[in-house]
Design a protein around this motif. Structure first.
Motif, PDB file in Angstrom:
ATOM      1  N   LYS A   1      -8.610  -1.150   9.904  1.00  0.00           N
ATOM      2  CA  LYS A   1      -7.545  -1.972  10.085  1.00  0.00           C
ATOM      3  C   LYS A   1      -7.609  -3.082   8.910  1.00  0.00           C
ATOM      4  CE  LYS A   1      -5.629  -0.767  14.738  1.00  0.00           C
ATOM      5  NZ  LYS A   1      -5.512  -1.408  15.928  1.00  0.00           N
TER       6      LYS A   1
ATOM      7  N   LYS B   1      -2.308  -2.424   5.375  1.00  0.00           N
ATOM      8  CA  LYS B   1      -0.741  -2.901   5.969  1.00  0.00           C
ATOM      9  C   LYS B   1      -0.273  -4.081   4.731  1.00  0.00           C
ATOM     10  CE  LYS B   1      -0.887  -2.632  10.876  1.00  0.00           C
ATOM     11  NZ  LYS B   1      -0.809  -3.338  12.268  1.00  0.00           N
ATOM     12  N   GLY B   2       1.042  -3.864   4.219  1.00  0.00           N
ATOM     13  CA  GLY B   2       1.611  -4.589   3.593  1.00  0.00           C
ATOM     14  C   GLY B   2       1.791  -5.942   3.861  1.00  0.00           C
TER      15      GLY B   2
ATOM     16  N   GLU C   1      -2.666   4.782   1.930  1.00  0.00           N
ATOM     17  CA  GLU C   1      -3.398   3.641   2.174  1.00  0.00           C
ATOM     18  C   GLU C   1      -2.860   3.135   3.441  1.00  0.00           C
ATOM     19  OE1 GLU C   1      -4.076   4.583  -1.968  1.00  0.00           O
ATOM     20  OE2 GLU C   1      -1.944   4.177  -1.168  1.00  0.00           O
ATOM     21  N   ARG C   2      -1.788   3.126   3.849  1.00  0.00           N
ATOM     22  CA  ARG C   2      -1.211   2.908   5.015  1.00  0.00           C
ATOM     23  C   ARG C   2      -1.681   3.709   6.121  1.00  0.00           C
ATOM     24  NH1 ARG C   2       3.653   2.623   2.289  1.00  0.00           N
ATOM     25  NH2 ARG C   2       4.406   4.379   3.452  1.00  0.00           N
TER      26      ARG C   2
ATOM     27  N   PRO D   1       0.898  -1.438   0.049  1.00  0.00           N
ATOM     28  CA  PRO D   1       0.063  -0.107  -0.067  1.00  0.00           C
ATOM     29  C   PRO D   1       0.883   1.282   0.188  1.00  0.00           C
ATOM     30  CG  PRO D   1       0.061  -0.948   2.153  1.00  0.00           C
ATOM     31  CD  PRO D   1       0.752  -1.942   1.229  1.00  0.00           C
TER      32      PRO D   1
END
Length: 430
Positions: A69, A30-31, A24-25, A20
């Motif tokens: 989240k 989260k990646g 986006e984060r 992301p």
């Protein structure tokens, strides 16, 4: 090699990872590596479906402005949601009763079984809009490797029917105001191999004799013999055979509306079948069941019509007995005592009630339907005559006979004999 680009997905040594951006984060994304729970990396089409779902979730989240989240697929629009809606519909229940085109079944549980491998796929949780022909074709190829062609075709046929239903109810996206075509409609799925299996007279007789002599665990299985002869003389599907009731107007005919096609059939019963049905009625009358059902085939453990699963289990028991054969224990004992007393230098004799028929190992009840078509053709029946009994379309009968004609010398013998007889009657001397 062309560069593969998917939204928010980076490829590292051929392995996909969700990456992301800063915005986006900040929204809570989260990646992560794109892997199954087993540790296996997503394939290209799996990564594609996952990426489309995540992109749509990000787009939806931007509209709300809230920080999440674990952004979900838009509620109520995933593939599994469409399945839930479709599986409760009248159309699904009708398909389950009649069978989807190209697949023979009449069980809702079979359709749900075909969706089992789909539930393990990322696309099951992806938006319906993420499905396209490329994703579905790759899915089909993978299912062939993992589950075989039959399961792969079944899964895609169910998806095709589900998407066709959903398209008319607003589940598929629109492009320039028009709903897109069903992405599973034209995938050119390879057909299943044609099953070339005709029962012989020895095989049919062995099944009937085995059913009358089978008493494993005190289970009465003579009704399987009733079903075998009914299937042979009528050429009907198992579901129709299990529902057969002789007609009220004439007890020597069976009139029905086929479950799958809706075709109306009126079938005269062959003398051998009439005899067998009378024997079945006598057996059931002696059993003193609380309620007597008019069906030709009745589960003689309960006195009620068969459930298909129980029928399948009982048929398999009878088939196994016919394959192994039935020994006459008392006659064999006497013959072996006499053999021993005479001190012969030969193998002790075995007296058979039914000789083993190992060729039946691969015979299934649906094979009786094709056997009926072929036997009627052997007997000289025309294609329309066969269709009036079996309920096949003319095209279906030609298709069946096309595969059997080269295997069956009886048909050629009949044809030449008819031609010779006709020439003699007409006085033709060519």
């Amino acid at each position: 090699m062309a560069k593969i680009e998917l939204p928010y997905v980076a490829w590292r040594d051929g392995r996909p990872r969700f990456v992301p951006g800063v915005r986006e984060r900040a929204m809570g994304f989260k990646g992560q590596d794109l892997k199954h729970d087993t540790g296996q990396w997503f394939s290209l089409d799996e990564a594609h479906a996952w990426a489309i779902a995540r992109r749509d979730a990000i787009t939806e989240q931007r509209k709300t402005g809230r920080k999440l989240k674990t952004p979900p697929v838009p509620q109520g629009r995933a593939v599994q949601d469409l399945w839930d809606a479709y599986s409760r519909s009248h159309e699904f229940l009708g398909n389950a009763a009649k069978g989807i085109a190209g697949l023979s079944t009449s069980s809702q549980s079979t359709y749900r079984k075909w969706t089992a491998p789909l539930r393990k796929e990322p696309l099951w949780l992806a938006p319906v809009a993420a499905l396209d022909p490329v994703v579905l074709k790759n899915l089909h190829d993978r299912l062939i490797e993992q589950r075989g062609l039959s399961m792969a075709n079944g899964a895609l046929k169910v998806l095709q029917a589900m998407l066709s239903w959903g398209r008319l109810r607003g589940w598929l996206p629109k492009v320039q105001g028009h709903t897109i075509a069903n992405p599973a409609a034209k995938l050119d799925l390879p057909p299943l191999p044609v099953r070339l299996r005709i029962g012989t007279d020895v095989e049919i007789s062995s099944l009937v004799i085995a059913s009358d002599h089978a008493r494993p665990s005190r289970v009465l299985l003579s009704a399987i013999g009733d079903a075998v002869l009914t299937g042979l003389f009528s050429g009907q599907r198992k579901s129709d055979v299990l529902e057969f009731v002789p007609g009220e107007a004439s007890p020597d005919r069976v009139e029905l509306v086929q479950n799958k096609t809706g075709a109306r059939i009126s079938i005269p019963m062959a003398p051998r079948l009439v005899q067998r049905i009378a024997q079945g009625r006598e057996r059931r009358a002696q059993a003193n069941y609380p309620v007597l059902f008019g069906n030709i085939v009745v589960n003689e453990e309960t006195g009620r019509p068969y459930h298909e699963r129980t029928f399948r289990e009982h048929f398999q028991i009878v088939r196994a007995i016919a394959v192994a054969g039935i020994v006459d224990e008392e006659a064999t004992r006497i013959a072996r005592e006499q053999h021993a007393s005479e001190q012969r230098n030969t193998e002790p004799p075995t007296v058979w009630i039914l000789q083993p028929c190992p060729s039946l190992a691969d015979f299934t009840f649906p094979d009786l339907r094709d056997t009926a078509v072929t036997w009627y053709a052997r007997a000289g029946s025309t294609v329309p005559e066969i269709a009036s009994i079996s309920g096949h379309t003319l095209k279906s009968i030609y298709t069946i006979l096309k595969h059997y004609l080269a295997l069956d010398a009886h048909l050629a013998d009949n044809a030449v004999r008819k031609l010779v007889d006709w020439m003699e009657r007409e006085g033709l001397t060519v």
